[in-house]
Design a protein around this motif. Structure first.
Motif: not given
Length: 423
Positions: A398-420
Motif C-alpha cells: 500500500t505504501v509502495s502505491l503511494l510512492l509510485v503515485l508521488f513519482s508519477e504525479r498521480g497519473a498511473l498506467f503510462g504508455p510504453p517508453d519509446p525504444d530509443v
C-alpha cells in the motif's frame, strides 16, 4: 562526444574495437547467474539452518541473522562499487567482488562459532555487493527504456531459477556429505566458475567518454541525483518495500513452512514452487512489457498484489490456517513481484545512461538496505503464524502505491517508453 545509439536503442560496446563482443542471450544469462551468486549464497543454506544453529550454538530466531546480516551488508556494500565501475570499468570491479565472494565463502565453511559466522557473512555480503550492483549498469550501458525492462525480466527468469533449486541443492549437499560446511564450499565453486566465464567472454561495456573521475563531490552528486529525482525515487523506494516483504518471507520461510505448517522435508519443494512462479512471471513480463509498457504492467500488478495481500491477511487470522491456503497465495504474490521488480528497476534507471554505475549503486543501496532491514524485522517478528508476514505484505504494498503515485504525479498506467537511448 558521447557514443551514438545503434538501431533499436542499443549502444556500441566499448571493447568492440578489440574484436570482443557478447550476444544478448549470453549477456542475459551471464548477468542472471552473477546476480544468482548472491541468491545462492542466501537460499542454499536455508535447509541447513537447524543444523548450523545447533552446531554453532545459535538460539531461537537468531539463526535468521545468517540471511539477514548478509542482505543488510550487501545493501550497504552496493554503495561502493558503482563509482569505481564508472571510473575503471565494469570488469575489474566484478572480478574483485567475485574474488571476495569466493574467499569469504571458504571462510564461512571453516568457522567454529556463531559470532565468527555472522562477521564473515557480513563481510561476504559487503564485499561481494558488486555482483548485485553492476549487472543493471552493464545492461543500461547497452539499452534503455522498455527494452531494458524486457532484458531485466529475462535476467530475473534465470536468476530466480537459482533460489528455486538452491534449497534442494543445499539439502542434497547435506544428504550426500552430511555437513552444512560443504554448502559454503559449493558457493565458492559457483563463484569460481562465474569468474572464469566473465574473464573469457564479457567485454568492457563502459564507454570511454562516460568514465567519471574518482572525486567525492562528483560521486556524491551522481548518486544524489539517482535517488532524489522525483520521477525515479518513488520507484526505488517502492521496490525496496515490496522486496522487504519478500526478504521477510525468505528469513522466516524455513520456520514458517517447515515448522509452523509442519511441511518438514517438503520445504525445499514448496520454496521452489514459489520462486518458480516468480520466474515464470518474469518470463511473461518479458513477452509483454515492450508492447504494453513497464508502467502499465507494473502498476496493474501492484494493485493485484495489494488485493492478494489482503486475502493473505484474512486467512492468516482464521483459526487453523493451513499450508494449502498459505502457499497458493504466497506463490501468487511472488508471481506478481515478477511483474513489479524488473519494471520498477528499469524505470528508475532510465534517466541515467551516462552514470549507470553510480545510479545502480545508489539505487541498489537504498533498495537493499531498506529491504534487508524491513525483511529482518518481519522475520524476527515471526510468532509461529503467518500473521506478521501477511500484515507486512499488505502495508508495504500500500505504501509502495503511494510512492509510485508521488513519482508519477498521480497519473498511473503510462504508455510504453519509446525504444530509443536517452543521451
Amino acid at each position: 562526444m558521447r557514443s551514438e545509439p545503434l538501431a533499436g536503442g542499443e549502444r556500441p560496446i566499448a571493447d568492440a574495437a578489440k574484436g570482443k563482443y557478447i550476444g544478448e542471450r549470453e549477456l542475459i544469462t551471464m548477468m542472471a547467474l552473477l546476480m544468482a551468486c548472491n541468491a545462492f549464497g542466501i537460499d542454499a543454506i536455508l535447509p541447513a539452518l537447524d543444523d548450523l544453529a545447533l552446531s554453532l550454538g545459535a538460539p531461537g530466531n537468531d539463526r535468521q541473522f545468517i540471511v539477514g546480516v548478509y542482505l543488510l551488508a550487501a545493501g550497504i556494500g552496493t554503495l561502493i562499487p558503482g563509482a569505481f565501475a564508472d571510473r575503471f570499468g565494469r570488469r575489474p570491479v566484478l572480478f574483485t567482488a567475485l574474488g571476495f565472494y569466493i574467499v569469504l565463502s571458504l571462510g564461512c565453511a571453516l568457522v567454529t562459532d556463531f559470532t565468527s559466522m555472522i562477521v564473515l557473512r557480513a563481510l561476504q555480503g559487503f564485499f561481494a555487493a558488486g555482483i548485485i550492483a553492476l549487472p543493471p549498469a552493464i545492461i543500461r550501458d547497452r539499452v534503455g527504456g522498455d527494452k531494458m525492462a524486457r532484458m531485466m525480466s529475462l535476467i530475473f527468469v534465470i536468476f530466480l531459477l537459482v533460489p528455486a533449486v538452491a534449497p534442494s541443492i543445499g539439502q542434497g549437499v547435506l544428504l550426500l556429505l552430511g555437513d552444512w560446511r560443504w554448502i559454503f564450499v559449493t558457493m565458492a565453486v559457483f563463484g569460481s566458475l562465474m569468474s572464469v566465464w566473465v574473464y573469457v567472454r564479457l567485454p568492457e561495456t563502459l564507454h570511454e567518454d562516460d568514465r567519471q573521475r574518482i572525486d567525492l563531490a562528483v560521486i556524491a552528486r551522481n548518486m544524489r541525483s539517482a535517488v532524489t529525482l522525483r520521477s525515479t525515487v518513488g520507484y526505488t523506494l517502492a521496490s525496496a518495500l515490496v522486496f522487504g516483504g519478500l526478504f521477510g518471507f525468505i528469513n522466516s520461510s524455513q520456520q514458517l513452512i517447515g515448522e509452523a505448517f509442519g511441511a518438514g522435508d517438503m520445504f525445499p519443494l514448496l520454496f521452489a514452487l514459489c520462486a518458480g512462479c516468480m520466474a515464470l512471471a518474469n518470463w511473461s513480463n518479458s513477452r509483454i512489457v515492450e508492447r504494453l509498457g513497464a508502467r502499465r504492467v507494473s502498476h496493474t500488478a501492484l494493485f493485484v498484489f495489494i488485493f492478494v495481500a489482503g486475502l493473505q491477511l484474512w486467512f492468516a487470522y482464521q483459526p487453523n490456517e493451513s499450508l494449502w491456503t498459505f502457499i497458493p497465495l504466497m506463490a501468487a504474490n511472488m508471481s506478481l513481484l515478477g511483474f513489479i521488480g524488473a519494471n520498477f528497476g528499469s524505470i528508475a534507471m532510465q534517466p541515467f545512461p551516462h552514470i549507470a554505475g553510480a545510479a545502480s549503486s545508489a539505487q541498489s543501496f537504498l533498495r537493499m538496505t531498506t529491504g534487508a532491514l524491513l525483511g529482518a524485522g518481519i522475520g524476527y517478528a515471526y510468532d509461529g503464524t503467518a500473521r506478521p508476514l501477511a500484515l507486512a505484505l499488505l502495508v508495504t504494498a500500500t505504501v509502495s502505491l503511494l510512492l509510485v503515485l508521488f513519482s508519477e504525479r498521480g497519473a498511473l498506467f503510462g504508455p510504453p517508453d519509446p525504444d530509443v537511448e536517452e543521451t
